[in-house]
Write a protein that holds these residues in place. Structure first.
Motif, PDB file in Angstrom:
ATOM      1  N   ASN A   1      15.254  -2.464   4.450  1.00 56.30           N
ATOM      2  CA  ASN A   1      14.782  -2.238   5.823  1.00 56.30           C
ATOM      3  C   ASN A   1      13.476  -2.989   6.098  1.00 56.30           C
ATOM      4  N   GLY A   2      13.122  -3.867   5.204  1.00 55.18           N
ATOM      5  CA  GLY A   2      11.910  -4.670   5.328  1.00 55.18           C
ATOM      6  C   GLY A   2      11.613  -5.329   3.999  1.00 55.18           C
ATOM      7  N   PHE A   3      10.414  -5.858   3.885  1.00 53.56           N
ATOM      8  CA  PHE A   3      10.020  -6.515   2.642  1.00 53.56           C
ATOM      9  C   PHE A   3       8.599  -6.110   2.290  1.00 53.56           C
TER      10      PHE A   3
ATOM     11  N   ASN B   1       0.852  -1.196   0.000  1.00 51.63           N
ATOM     12  CA  ASN B   1       0.000   0.000   0.000  1.00 51.63           C
ATOM     13  C   ASN B   1       0.887   1.245   0.000  1.00 51.63           C
ATOM     14  N   GLU B   2       0.281   2.390  -0.234  1.00 55.85           N
ATOM     15  CA  GLU B   2       1.055   3.621  -0.386  1.00 55.85           C
ATOM     16  C   GLU B   2       1.921   3.945   0.827  1.00 55.85           C
ATOM     17  N   GLY B   3       1.382   3.826   2.026  1.00 61.75           N
ATOM     18  CA  GLY B   3       2.153   4.155   3.229  1.00 61.75           C
ATOM     19  C   GLY B   3       3.381   3.285   3.382  1.00 61.75           C
ATOM     20  N   ASN B   4       3.205   1.995   3.225  1.00 61.63           N
ATOM     21  CA  ASN B   4       4.339   1.079   3.364  1.00 61.63           C
ATOM     22  C   ASN B   4       5.377   1.295   2.278  1.00 61.63           C
ATOM     23  N   LYS B   5       4.935   1.540   1.058  1.00 66.81           N
ATOM     24  CA  LYS B   5       5.885   1.722  -0.044  1.00 66.81           C
ATOM     25  C   LYS B   5       6.742   2.962   0.146  1.00 66.81           C
TER      26      LYS B   5
END
Length: 77
Positions: free
Chosen positions: A16-18, A4-8
């Protein structure tokens, strides 16, 4: 996190994550398998990078940035 936009905006995939495809349980399973195969060194680096990202969003840092905008560019608010 899902794509989603926030995570991207926050997560740099593999750094720093996946990121997995939103609503795609197979893609999530693929990511989880990938995580299981990480070495301890890779896990430590991932954690370090995630912590650096989180540090950018501490209240005091956000307040400092906001105060800078207010003091230097009040028209930008």
């Amino acid at each position: 996190g899902s794509d989603n936009e926030g995570n991207k905006e926050l997560i740099q995939d593999g750094k720093n994550g996946f990121i997995f495809k939103n609503g795609d349980s197979r893609d999530l399973a693929r990511i989880l398998e990938k995580i299981k195969k990480l070495s301890q060194k890779e896990i430590n680096l991932l954690q370090k990078n995630a912590r650096k990202t989180a540090e950018k969003f501490k209240w005091n840092k956000l307040i400092d940035k906001l105060e800078g905008v207010i003091n230097n560019n009040p028209k930008d608010i």
